[in-house]
Scaffold this active site. Structure first.
Site, PDB file in Angstrom:
ATOM      1  N   LEU A  32      -1.243  -8.736   1.281  1.00 21.50           N
ATOM      2  CA  LEU A  32      -2.134  -9.775   0.754  1.00 21.50           C
ATOM      3  C   LEU A  32      -3.024  -9.273  -0.389  1.00 21.50           C
ATOM      4  O   LEU A  32      -3.518  -8.155  -0.351  1.00 21.50           O
ATOM      5  CB  LEU A  32      -3.026 -10.314   1.881  1.00 21.50           C
ATOM      6  N   HIS A  33      -3.175 -10.131  -1.390  1.00 19.59           N
ATOM      7  CA  HIS A  33      -4.090  -9.846  -2.500  1.00 19.59           C
ATOM      8  C   HIS A  33      -5.010 -11.053  -2.681  1.00 19.59           C
ATOM      9  O   HIS A  33      -4.922 -12.037  -1.918  1.00 19.59           O
ATOM     10  CB  HIS A  33      -3.306  -9.524  -3.777  1.00 19.59           C
ATOM     11  N   HIS A  36      -3.565 -14.608  -2.336  1.00 17.50           N
ATOM     12  CA  HIS A  36      -3.396 -15.119  -0.971  1.00 17.50           C
ATOM     13  C   HIS A  36      -4.757 -15.472  -0.347  1.00 17.50           C
ATOM     14  O   HIS A  36      -4.898 -16.486   0.324  1.00 17.50           O
ATOM     15  CB  HIS A  36      -2.761 -14.050  -0.069  1.00 17.50           C
ATOM     16  N   GLN A  60      15.556 -15.048   1.726  1.00 19.08           N
ATOM     17  CA  GLN A  60      15.244 -15.419   0.336  1.00 19.08           C
ATOM     18  C   GLN A  60      15.447 -14.262  -0.634  1.00 19.08           C
ATOM     19  O   GLN A  60      15.138 -14.381  -1.817  1.00 19.08           O
ATOM     20  CB  GLN A  60      13.843 -16.023   0.226  1.00 19.08           C
ATOM     21  N   GLY A 147       0.612 -21.069  -3.805  1.00 22.73           N
ATOM     22  CA  GLY A 147       0.055 -20.711  -5.109  1.00 22.73           C
ATOM     23  C   GLY A 147       0.901 -21.260  -6.255  1.00 22.73           C
ATOM     24  O   GLY A 147       2.137 -21.257  -6.186  1.00 22.73           O
ATOM     25  N   GLN A 148       0.229 -21.687  -7.318  1.00 21.54           N
ATOM     26  CA  GLN A 148       0.915 -22.204  -8.515  1.00 21.54           C
ATOM     27  C   GLN A 148       1.701 -21.107  -9.235  1.00 21.54           C
ATOM     28  O   GLN A 148       2.577 -21.388 -10.037  1.00 21.54           O
ATOM     29  CB  GLN A 148      -0.140 -22.840  -9.443  1.00 21.54           C
ATOM     30  N   ASP A 150       4.064 -19.340  -8.135  1.00 15.35           N
ATOM     31  CA  ASP A 150       5.486 -19.601  -7.889  1.00 15.35           C
ATOM     32  C   ASP A 150       5.746 -21.078  -8.168  1.00 15.35           C
ATOM     33  O   ASP A 150       5.998 -21.870  -7.257  1.00 15.35           O
ATOM     34  CB  ASP A 150       5.847 -19.247  -6.440  1.00 15.35           C
ATOM     35  N   SER A 185       0.303 -10.317  -7.935  1.00 15.82           N
ATOM     36  CA  SER A 185       1.580 -10.398  -7.228  1.00 15.82           C
ATOM     37  C   SER A 185       1.748  -9.118  -6.432  1.00 15.82           C
ATOM     38  O   SER A 185       1.360  -8.034  -6.895  1.00 15.82           O
ATOM     39  CB  SER A 185       2.730 -10.520  -8.243  1.00 15.82           C
ATOM     40  N   ARG A 187       4.333  -7.603  -6.056  1.00 14.14           N
ATOM     41  CA  ARG A 187       5.296  -6.755  -6.772  1.00 14.14           C
ATOM     42  C   ARG A 187       4.654  -5.972  -7.930  1.00 14.14           C
ATOM     43  O   ARG A 187       5.295  -5.079  -8.478  1.00 14.14           O
ATOM     44  CB  ARG A 187       6.478  -7.578  -7.278  1.00 14.14           C
TER      45      ARG A 187
END
Ligand code: PAF
Length: 283
Positions: A32-33, A36, A60, A147-148, A150, A185, A187
């Site tokens: 989580l960041h 989130h 996914q 979240g927008q 994605d 993100s 990532r």
């Protein structure tokens, strides 16, 4: 409270519903960041019981993708989520969500899942819609928070919710960014120092397109070219796509008339980043 079992979670949620409590769900894959946490805080303001799911959903990820190495830290996630307002952390095993005999999929068909990220990730959205549907069925939330960042996922889940007449309100929250504009993100942790520095070009190029649009440039071709040229000034950036589409239907357009989505996916080394802005006139 961390819960791993669906039966136990349902028991607790049934009890909450019998006391007329409203339920907010924040589906996540963990690590989580602030992005989130902003969803959890918003959910807390709007509901009486907050469930945060933490589940790295294998379906996914494509076969060559990072399911095995996707960052995980359930201990710190639990602490952060609870501090932000979560009441329940739902952290099921893969087997709990997908027992061996599980063979049912939820799939939104058509362009909406095959364009943009669907080109390089052809099975991704089928995995997302299937697991989000499961989470909706398990938790039966009044509202669910996404979240927008994605944006295509938002579009696909909006369509799924409408097509299947699901009884849940989707709440879409703004992108949270670092000071240099890089969208948060999980990532981002994969990026080395140089890649991380150059990644700020994504938001800069999108902002330039937004400025150009607000100054009268409506042509999708021109706006896409502007974004591509800007991103290409960074030698580590390898463009996957730069695309402007209507939002949330994601239809192809020639000129931006109402609201549109400008979305990019760019690889820095092995890390693929996505970002977007909504092209709309100032209110
Ligand atoms: O956005 C994500 O983190 C995931 O796609 C989601 C919605 C939690 C489904 O696994």
């Amino acid at each position: 409270m961390i819960i791993n079992k669906i039966v136990k979670l349902k028991r607790i949620l049934n009890d909450a519903v019998s006391k007329n409590k409203t339920i907010g769900l924040v589906p996540t894959m963990g690590f989580l960041h602030e992005g989130h946490l902003s969803l959890i805080r918003k959910a807390k303001k709007e509901n009486e019981l907050i469930v945060v799911s933490i589940f790295v959903n294998p379906t996914q990820f494509g076969p060559e993708e990072d399911f095995g190495t996707y960052p995980r830290n359930i201990k710190s996630d639990t602490k952060l989520a609870i501090e932000a307002g979560a009441d329940i952390i739902f952290n099921p095993s893969v087997n709990e969500m997908y027992p061996e005999d599980s063979s049912t999929w939820v799939n939104v068909e058509g362009d909406i899942t095959t364009i943009l990220c669907g080109v390089s990730r052809p099975t991704h959205f089928k995995g997302v819609t299937t697991v989000v549907n499961m989470l909706f069925n398990i938790v039966e939330p009044n509202k669910a928070y996404f979240g927008q960042k994605d944006a295509q996922q938002v579009a696909v889940l909006t369509k799924m919710t409408k097509d299947l007449h699901l009884n849940v309100e989707l709440v879409i929250c703004p992108i949270i960014r670092e000071v240099d504009g890089v969208a948060l993100s999980s990532r981002n942790t994969y990026l080395n120092k140089d890649e991380r520095k150059q990644a700020s070009i994504l938001y800069k190029s999108l902002q330039m397109a937004l400025d150009a649009f607000r100054n009268g440039q409506n042509s999708v071709d021109e706006l896409e070219t502007l974004i591509k040229n800007q991103i290409s000034t960074m030698h580590l950036a390898e463009i996957d796509y730069v695309n402007i589409r209507s939002f949330p239907s994601l239809n192809k357009i020639k000129d931006v008339k109402g609201r549109a989505l400008a979305a990019v996916a760019v690889k820095f080394g092995k890390t693929r980043l996505i970002d977007n802005v909504i092209l709309e006139k100032k209110k």
